[in-house]
Design a protein around this motif. Sequence first.
Motif, PDB file in Angstrom:
ATOM      1  N   VAL A  33       0.836  -1.200   0.000  1.00 21.29           N
ATOM      2  CA  VAL A  33       0.000   0.000   0.000  1.00 21.29           C
ATOM      3  C   VAL A  33       0.870   1.249   0.000  1.00 21.29           C
ATOM      4  O   VAL A  33       0.607   2.214  -0.737  1.00 21.29           O
ATOM      5  CB  VAL A  33      -0.951   0.001   1.216  1.00 21.29           C
ATOM      6  N   LEU A  34       1.926   1.267   0.801  1.00 19.82           N
ATOM      7  CA  LEU A  34       2.821   2.431   0.837  1.00 19.82           C
ATOM      8  C   LEU A  34       3.505   2.623  -0.520  1.00 19.82           C
ATOM      9  O   LEU A  34       3.677   3.762  -0.975  1.00 19.82           O
ATOM     10  CB  LEU A  34       3.864   2.251   1.939  1.00 19.82           C
ATOM     11  N   ALA A  35       3.863   1.535  -1.167  1.00 13.96           N
ATOM     12  CA  ALA A  35       4.481   1.632  -2.492  1.00 13.96           C
ATOM     13  C   ALA A  35       3.509   2.233  -3.505  1.00 13.96           C
ATOM     14  O   ALA A  35       3.901   2.992  -4.398  1.00 13.96           O
ATOM     15  CB  ALA A  35       4.945   0.248  -2.956  1.00 13.96           C
ATOM     16  N   GLU A  36       2.218   1.923  -3.340  1.00 16.30           N
ATOM     17  CA  GLU A  36       1.200   2.499  -4.220  1.00 16.30           C
ATOM     18  C   GLU A  36       1.115   4.009  -4.021  1.00 16.30           C
ATOM     19  O   GLU A  36       1.011   4.766  -4.994  1.00 16.30           O
ATOM     20  CB  GLU A  36      -0.149   1.844  -3.924  1.00 16.30           C
ATOM     21  N   TYR A  37       1.150   4.460  -2.763  1.00 15.12           N
ATOM     22  CA  TYR A  37       1.156   5.895  -2.500  1.00 15.12           C
ATOM     23  C   TYR A  37       2.347   6.567  -3.180  1.00 15.12           C
ATOM     24  O   TYR A  37       2.216   7.623  -3.799  1.00 15.12           O
ATOM     25  CB  TYR A  37       1.228   6.165  -0.991  1.00 15.12           C
ATOM     26  N   ARG A  38       3.514   5.951  -3.046  1.00 16.86           N
ATOM     27  CA  ARG A  38       4.719   6.548  -3.637  1.00 16.86           C
ATOM     28  C   ARG A  38       4.620   6.582  -5.162  1.00 16.86           C
ATOM     29  O   ARG A  38       5.014   7.567  -5.800  1.00 16.86           O
ATOM     30  CB  ARG A  38       5.957   5.771  -3.189  1.00 16.86           C
ATOM     31  N   SER A  39       4.069   5.530  -5.746  1.00 16.22           N
ATOM     32  CA  SER A  39       4.018   5.445  -7.210  1.00 16.22           C
ATOM     33  C   SER A  39       3.033   6.442  -7.818  1.00 16.22           C
ATOM     34  O   SER A  39       3.164   6.814  -8.989  1.00 16.22           O
ATOM     35  CB  SER A  39       3.631   4.025  -7.637  1.00 16.22           C
ATOM     36  N   MET A  40       2.058   6.917  -7.037  1.00 22.45           N
ATOM     37  CA  MET A  40       1.081   7.880  -7.544  1.00 22.45           C
ATOM     38  C   MET A  40       1.670   9.277  -7.694  1.00 22.45           C
ATOM     39  O   MET A  40       1.084  10.127  -8.352  1.00 22.45           O
ATOM     40  CB  MET A  40      -0.143   7.936  -6.624  1.00 22.45           C
ATOM     41  N   ASN A  41       2.817   9.524  -7.069  1.00 25.64           N
ATOM     42  CA  ASN A  41       3.411  10.859  -7.094  1.00 25.64           C
ATOM     43  C   ASN A  41       4.500  10.946  -8.146  1.00 25.64           C
ATOM     44  O   ASN A  41       5.301  10.020  -8.300  1.00 25.64           O
ATOM     45  CB  ASN A  41       3.987  11.184  -5.711  1.00 25.64           C
ATOM     46  N   PRO A  42       4.560  12.053  -8.916  1.00 24.36           N
ATOM     47  CA  PRO A  42       5.614  12.204  -9.927  1.00 24.36           C
ATOM     48  C   PRO A  42       7.024  12.096  -9.348  1.00 24.36           C
ATOM     49  O   PRO A  42       7.959  11.733 -10.068  1.00 24.36           O
ATOM     50  CB  PRO A  42       5.367  13.613 -10.482  1.00 24.36           C
ATOM     51  N   PHE A  43       7.195  12.399  -8.057  1.00 25.00           N
ATOM     52  CA  PHE A  43       8.509  12.292  -7.430  1.00 25.00           C
ATOM     53  C   PHE A  43       8.840  10.853  -7.041  1.00 25.00           C
ATOM     54  O   PHE A  43       9.971  10.557  -6.650  1.00 25.00           O
ATOM     55  CB  PHE A  43       8.573  13.172  -6.179  1.00 25.00           C
ATOM     56  N   GLY A  44       7.842   9.982  -7.085  1.00 22.96           N
ATOM     57  CA  GLY A  44       8.070   8.603  -6.692  1.00 22.96           C
ATOM     58  C   GLY A  44       8.253   8.412  -5.202  1.00 22.96           C
ATOM     59  O   GLY A  44       8.820   7.405  -4.751  1.00 22.96           O
ATOM     60  N   ARG A  45       7.771   9.358  -4.431  1.00 23.85           N
ATOM     61  CA  ARG A  45       7.878   9.257  -2.973  1.00 23.85           C
ATOM     62  C   ARG A  45       6.754  10.065  -2.340  1.00 23.85           C
ATOM     63  O   ARG A  45       6.019  10.770  -3.029  1.00 23.85           O
ATOM     64  CB  ARG A  45       9.227   9.780  -2.484  1.00 23.85           C
ATOM     65  N   MET A  46       6.659   9.981  -1.030  1.00 22.46           N
ATOM     66  CA  MET A  46       5.709  10.801  -0.287  1.00 22.46           C
ATOM     67  C   MET A  46       6.383  12.084   0.177  1.00 22.46           C
ATOM     68  O   MET A  46       7.614  12.190   0.210  1.00 22.46           O
ATOM     69  CB  MET A  46       5.171  10.022   0.919  1.00 22.46           C
ATOM     70  N   ALA A  47       5.582  13.072   0.527  1.00 26.91           N
ATOM     71  CA  ALA A  47       6.117  14.300   1.105  1.00 26.91           C
ATOM     72  C   ALA A  47       6.684  14.003   2.484  1.00 26.91           C
ATOM     73  O   ALA A  47       6.260  13.070   3.164  1.00 26.91           O
ATOM     74  CB  ALA A  47       5.012  15.349   1.224  1.00 26.91           C
ATOM     75  N   THR A  48       7.665  14.788   2.893  1.00 27.66           N
ATOM     76  CA  THR A  48       8.153  14.687   4.268  1.00 27.66           C
ATOM     77  C   THR A  48       7.437  15.725   5.127  1.00 27.66           C
ATOM     78  O   THR A  48       6.998  16.769   4.631  1.00 27.66           O
ATOM     79  CB  THR A  48       9.670  14.923   4.356  1.00 27.66           C
ATOM     80  N   ALA A  49       7.347  15.431   6.409  1.00 26.26           N
ATOM     81  CA  ALA A  49       6.711  16.373   7.329  1.00 26.26           C
ATOM     82  C   ALA A  49       7.469  17.697   7.354  1.00 26.26           C
ATOM     83  O   ALA A  49       6.861  18.770   7.454  1.00 26.26           O
ATOM     84  CB  ALA A  49       6.644  15.761   8.723  1.00 26.26           C
ATOM     85  N   ALA A  50       8.789  17.641   7.251  1.00 23.38           N
ATOM     86  CA  ALA A  50       9.600  18.861   7.281  1.00 23.38           C
ATOM     87  C   ALA A  50       9.300  19.752   6.083  1.00 23.38           C
ATOM     88  O   ALA A  50       9.315  20.989   6.195  1.00 23.38           O
ATOM     89  CB  ALA A  50      11.081  18.515   7.329  1.00 23.38           C
ATOM     90  N   GLU A  51       9.034  19.154   4.918  1.00 22.15           N
ATOM     91  CA  GLU A  51       8.719  19.951   3.728  1.00 22.15           C
ATOM     92  C   GLU A  51       7.404  20.710   3.914  1.00 22.15           C
ATOM     93  O   GLU A  51       7.285  21.869   3.508  1.00 22.15           O
ATOM     94  CB  GLU A  51       8.647  19.039   2.494  1.00 22.15           C
ATOM     95  N   VAL A  52       6.432  20.066   4.501  1.00 14.13           N
ATOM     96  CA  VAL A  52       5.159  20.740   4.761  1.00 14.13           C
ATOM     97  C   VAL A  52       5.336  21.806   5.849  1.00 14.13           C
ATOM     98  O   VAL A  52       4.845  22.930   5.718  1.00 14.13           O
ATOM     99  CB  VAL A  52       4.084  19.721   5.177  1.00 14.13           C
TER     100      VAL A  52
END
Length: 238
Positions: free
Chosen positions: A191-210
Amino acid sequence: MLVTGGTGTLGEAVVLAFAKAGHHTFFQYFRNDTAAARLTETLGATGFKIDFSGDFSLPVSDFDILINCAGINVSEDETHAVDIAAWDRMLRVNVTVPFLLSQLVLPGMLRRGWGRIVNIGSIYSLRGATRRAPYVASKHALSGLTKTLALESANTGVTCNEIRPSAVDSQMINRIAKIRSELRGTTVEDVLAEYRSMNPFGRMATAAEVASTVLFLAGPEAGFINGASIPVDGGQIV
């Protein structure tokens, strides 16, 4: 300044960012006493243990900055099967509480002629999603509240904006991934890999970036940004 959801992954990152920038930071939390103690001991932040799912009061109510980070997603049912208690709880925590807190802090902000309200929305502030009716509805409502408050406070020194992150690498996303893996008969990592694959960056956002975007919107340099919906999503919604 006050951060809600201060012991969640994102909320803790926001508390850290503001404390490092020299703000005396108050935070609301509900369950994680260990994280709350750590924030108090290492940053000098002040925590309030409050359950937002029911009536509540704050020991301190006059803040110049309000960051509404607290949010929950407790249903993975299709719309026709959503329990009304889950619906009510999610709408309360995700949008009614930001409304109530805004009511609380706005008089002081307007009196002083300066204030910042930043709401944490989602990519689902703009789109629909299956099995997420309460969450999506609450984030759409929070976006509408943000824009209304921005118009009402325009040219007063008070601004209200929202940030729309895509999936953030966090405690919440791991809890959701666990539920979805059980529903699908797959693994959490699938499931986590699916989240990452949906993003053009191939990863999730980090809390620090937000958190760094929150810090900017709450600063003096962002005084002419009002009613904005700022994406921190790697270009996932374009």
